[in-house]
Design an enzyme around this catalytic site. Structure first.
Site, PDB file in Angstrom:
ATOM      1  N   VAL A   1       0.861  -1.175   0.000  1.00 47.42           N
ATOM      2  CA  VAL A   1       0.000   0.000   0.000  1.00 47.42           C
ATOM      3  C   VAL A   1       0.898   1.226   0.000  1.00 47.42           C
ATOM      4  O   VAL A   1       1.963   1.232   0.627  1.00 47.42           O
ATOM      5  CB  VAL A   1      -0.947   0.014   1.222  1.00 47.42           C
ATOM      6  CG1 VAL A   1      -1.606   1.378   1.397  1.00 47.42           C
ATOM      7  CG2 VAL A   1      -2.026  -1.059   1.077  1.00 47.42           C
ATOM      8  N   CYS A   2       0.486   2.249  -0.708  1.00 45.19           N
ATOM      9  CA  CYS A   2       1.185   3.535  -0.762  1.00 45.19           C
ATOM     10  C   CYS A   2       2.618   3.332  -1.249  1.00 45.19           C
ATOM     11  O   CYS A   2       2.864   2.544  -2.158  1.00 45.19           O
ATOM     12  CB  CYS A   2       1.111   4.225   0.604  1.00 45.19           C
ATOM     13  SG  CYS A   2       1.446   6.002   0.548  1.00 45.19           S
TER      14      CYS A   2
END
Length: 225
Positions: free
Chosen positions: A98-99
């Site tokens: 994520v990210c």
């Protein structure tokens, strides 16, 4: 199935604990928070989290997961961390993030030839590592599944759950969590936001983004040597 989740100092807590919450709802998944030592790590907001395993004791991952954060830049050239991720990818069915966790994977050479997403301010840096930047909330390319900014963790985790266990089970988890997003303000992505707000966010982070850019370029050059 073993889910190995990198837990490191200055990470963005929600990007780790959010997917963790979804994954715990599937009993077949065994979750491991891995770091180089068993000492607590302090996230970017000061919360202490305790790893459940160390690099040398960690089981082989069926699913490898890396959260992102501003702290991610400190591991872009950390050989121990990168070697751990490479070794964990060898037999993994899925490699995920994520990210800006996807940029850590990219530095390790694990996103080359794949499409990927991350936080919109850093998305274009994937091109340095031979990955295709895609401005979507979740991007699944073969066994690479990446989420965009912080709040994409729910969409990411449910997308991965659907791939693993089928859409019906993922839908049940979504409903049990009451996931029915209705943000108080429009403009959750740059393309749908007031340009002045986008410019203000860019300006506020310009110094850090320049630092991240320099580190990404240097890491990409080292990877090619």
């Amino acid at each position: 199935m073993h889910v190995v989740m990198l837990a490191y100092p200055r990470m963005t807590r929600l990007e780790l604990t959010g997917p963790y919450e979804v994954f715990t709802r599937f009993e077949v998944l065994s979750l491991h928070l891995a770091w180089r030592s068993a000492d607590p790590v302090v996230d970017g907001s000061g919360l202490r989290l305790v790893p459940t395993t160390t690099f040398c004791k960690c089981p082989h991952a069926d699913i490898l997961f890396v959260p992102g954060s501003p702290g991610q830049i400190h591991f872009m050239q950390d050989r121990e961390v990168l070697d751990f991720l490479r070794s964990q990818t060898a037999n993994a069915a899925y490699v995920t993030s994520v990210c800006t966790g996807s940029l850590v994977l990219a530095v390790a050479g694990l996103m080359t030839g794949y499409s990927a997403t991350c936080h919109w301010l850093s998305l274009d840096q994937h091109a340095y590592f031979g990955a295709q930047p895609v401005a979507e909330r979740v991007v699944a390319d073969r066994n690479r599944v990446t989420g965009a900014g912080v709040t994409s963790w729910i969409d990411f985790a449910l997308t991965l759950a659907a791939s693993l266990f089928g859409e019906e089970r993922a839908r049940r988890v979504q409903r049990s969590m009451g996931y029915d997003p209705a943000p108080p303000f429009p403009g959750g992505s740059p393309g749908r936001s007031d340009p002045t707000i986008v410019a203000a966010v860019r300006e506020a982070s310009i110094g850090f983004q320049r630092q991240r850019e320099r580190i990404a370029r240097a890491a990409a050059a080292a990877l090619k040597q």
